[in-house]
Write a protein that holds these residues in place. Sequence first.
Motif, PDB file in Angstrom:
ATOM      1  N   ILE A   1       0.821  -1.223   0.000  1.00  0.00           N
ATOM      2  CA  ILE A   1       0.000   0.000   0.000  1.00  0.00           C
ATOM      3  C   ILE A   1       0.853   1.271   0.000  1.00  0.00           C
ATOM      4  CG2 ILE A   1      -2.017  -1.091   1.019  1.00  0.00           C
ATOM      5  CD1 ILE A   1      -1.185  -0.081   3.731  1.00  0.00           C
TER       6      ILE A   1
ATOM      7  N   ASP B   1       4.461   3.093  -2.175  1.00  0.00           N
ATOM      8  CA  ASP B   1       5.400   2.921  -3.290  1.00  0.00           C
ATOM      9  C   ASP B   1       6.832   2.891  -2.770  1.00  0.00           C
ATOM     10  OD1 ASP B   1       6.112   5.550  -2.734  1.00  0.00           O
ATOM     11  OD2 ASP B   1       4.942   6.398  -4.379  1.00  0.00           O
TER      12      ASP B   1
ATOM     13  N   THR C   1      -0.282   4.357  -1.840  1.00  0.00           N
ATOM     14  CA  THR C   1      -0.739   3.990  -3.186  1.00  0.00           C
ATOM     15  C   THR C   1      -2.220   3.642  -3.115  1.00  0.00           C
ATOM     16  OG1 THR C   1       0.029   1.718  -2.803  1.00  0.00           O
ATOM     17  CG2 THR C   1       1.545   3.225  -3.904  1.00  0.00           C
ATOM     18  N   LYS C   2      -2.641   2.600  -3.810  1.00  0.00           N
ATOM     19  CA  LYS C   2      -4.059   2.265  -3.864  1.00  0.00           C
ATOM     20  C   LYS C   2      -4.455   1.304  -2.746  1.00  0.00           C
ATOM     21  CE  LYS C   2      -3.289  -1.480  -7.180  1.00  0.00           C
ATOM     22  NZ  LYS C   2      -3.628  -2.023  -8.514  1.00  0.00           N
ATOM     23  N   VAL C   3      -5.751   1.099  -2.611  1.00  0.00           N
ATOM     24  CA  VAL C   3      -6.290   0.173  -1.608  1.00  0.00           C
ATOM     25  C   VAL C   3      -5.942  -1.257  -2.005  1.00  0.00           C
ATOM     26  CG1 VAL C   3      -8.396  -0.697  -0.528  1.00  0.00           C
ATOM     27  CG2 VAL C   3      -8.174   1.739  -1.028  1.00  0.00           C
ATOM     28  N   TYR C   4      -5.521  -2.032  -1.019  1.00  0.00           N
ATOM     29  CA  TYR C   4      -5.218  -3.450  -1.244  1.00  0.00           C
ATOM     30  C   TYR C   4      -6.334  -4.276  -0.603  1.00  0.00           C
ATOM     31  CZ  TYR C   4      -2.876  -7.989  -0.949  1.00  0.00           C
ATOM     32  OH  TYR C   4      -2.575  -9.318  -1.055  1.00  0.00           O
TER      33      TYR C   4
ATOM     34  N   SER D   1      -5.210   0.412   3.402  1.00  0.00           N
ATOM     35  CA  SER D   1      -4.645   1.543   2.670  1.00  0.00           C
ATOM     36  C   SER D   1      -3.830   2.403   3.621  1.00  0.00           C
ATOM     37  CB  SER D   1      -5.736   2.380   1.989  1.00  0.00           C
ATOM     38  OG  SER D   1      -6.604   2.938   2.953  1.00  0.00           O
TER      39      SER D   1
END
Length: 460
Positions: free
Chosen positions: A235, A237, A243-246, A264
């Motif tokens: 979650i 970088d 970053t985005k939701v996992y 997230s």
Amino acid sequence: MNLQDELILRLATLFADQQVQLDNVRQGQQLITNYFGFDISLVYEPGLNNQLNEMSRYSNTKKEYPKILDLNNLEEEFNNRLIYEGFLMLNKNDELSEYELKLLNMFDAKTLYVESVLDDNDRIFGIVINAGKRLEYSNEEFNLLHITNAMLIKYTSFNLYKKRLRFAQKSLEKILDNTGIDIYVNDFNTHDILYVNESMASPYGGKDKFMGNKCWQVLFPGQTGPCEFCPQKKIIDEKGNPTKVYIWDYQRAFDGSWFRVFSSAFTWIDGRLAHIVSSADITDNKKNEELIKYMAHYDSLTKLPNRRMLLEKCKAKIDNASENEQGYLLFFDIDGFKLINDNFGHDAGDEFLINLGEFFSNIPMLKDSIYRNGGDEFVALIGKVEKESIRSLCHFILERFKKPWELKKGTVFCGVSIGVACYPEDGNSASQLLQVADRAMYNVKKTGGGNMLFGYEIED
């Protein structure tokens, strides 16, 4: 020092306390009420559904005054004047509208002074009201009243804002506690719990069990470090930015419940990086998925895996077979099954098929390897045995079919025809092996049934 200056000084001293005290508010109301000859001073604060509730009062009378003001029931003109002008001064000697007279009567007054407290969106969320029987006020007194009420409002506004903030916070907590979604937030680096909602905390003993602890200390007592499956690396970088939701699925160990988890990273209110974990209970969904999967892969009558499962398992065995590994596919077809249905009915036929499934499953070599292909056909997949062991197994089964089968409606006799395909000599796919075994079985039937035949023994 004149009386005006003394009043302002006393109010300034009273309202210098940075912590808003209701006693200070009431003392300020008392000073203003007595100086200007009012009967009552009222401070209203935000309530529910656009209502204002009495926060503080000072009164020189025993008369009853409204404890709640419903802004929905007040005239639009009244609200607009408080929003755009900030105050309202009504005097019975002036020419008043019917509604203004109604307001005076509501507070049993001849003079009514109302000043509003507005929020950042210019909505009324507090009101200060002074009401009394005195009629005449000079411009100098009116200006002083405006100054002193402004001092009172400034002092109480902080308290009103704090209450509004607490109310908003409580409302948000109520929403988060009743969404049906479990939520907790922890420090991204230390894993210390920063927030948890009620539904998440309840199975673990409540919110107090979470706050002040690291997430794994509550969720996995006895664990000494972060979970191996923690998705934090997924979650952020390479620079450590969110970053985005996992999304992932997790099964809770102590009760077996399944959860769809959303993880997230985000910036917490104090600037640190935090990890929010929210999850929804999908136990029923998992059960339904398992049921659908079971129905797709298992025969509803015999409870044995069906043809679809047979093809999948056969392919998997072939794909994973080592070099020179042999395997066998046995095709069983019942001789005389139709007579059971004709003589005893389909219920007896079903009973017989169920008994057959149990018989095959109880043979050690066939346990977890027998499938119902459809109708009165059964198929077995067997690997890592010698050819003579397969022949011995078939003879054992053939001997059993020479004996009667006891059903609820009577005794039946049936035979069985068995065709055997060998991997890899008879084929390297499920369809090829089934085709060879099926041909071998039909060759047995053509010669009267009740026997077994390998694929390589077929005579064209």
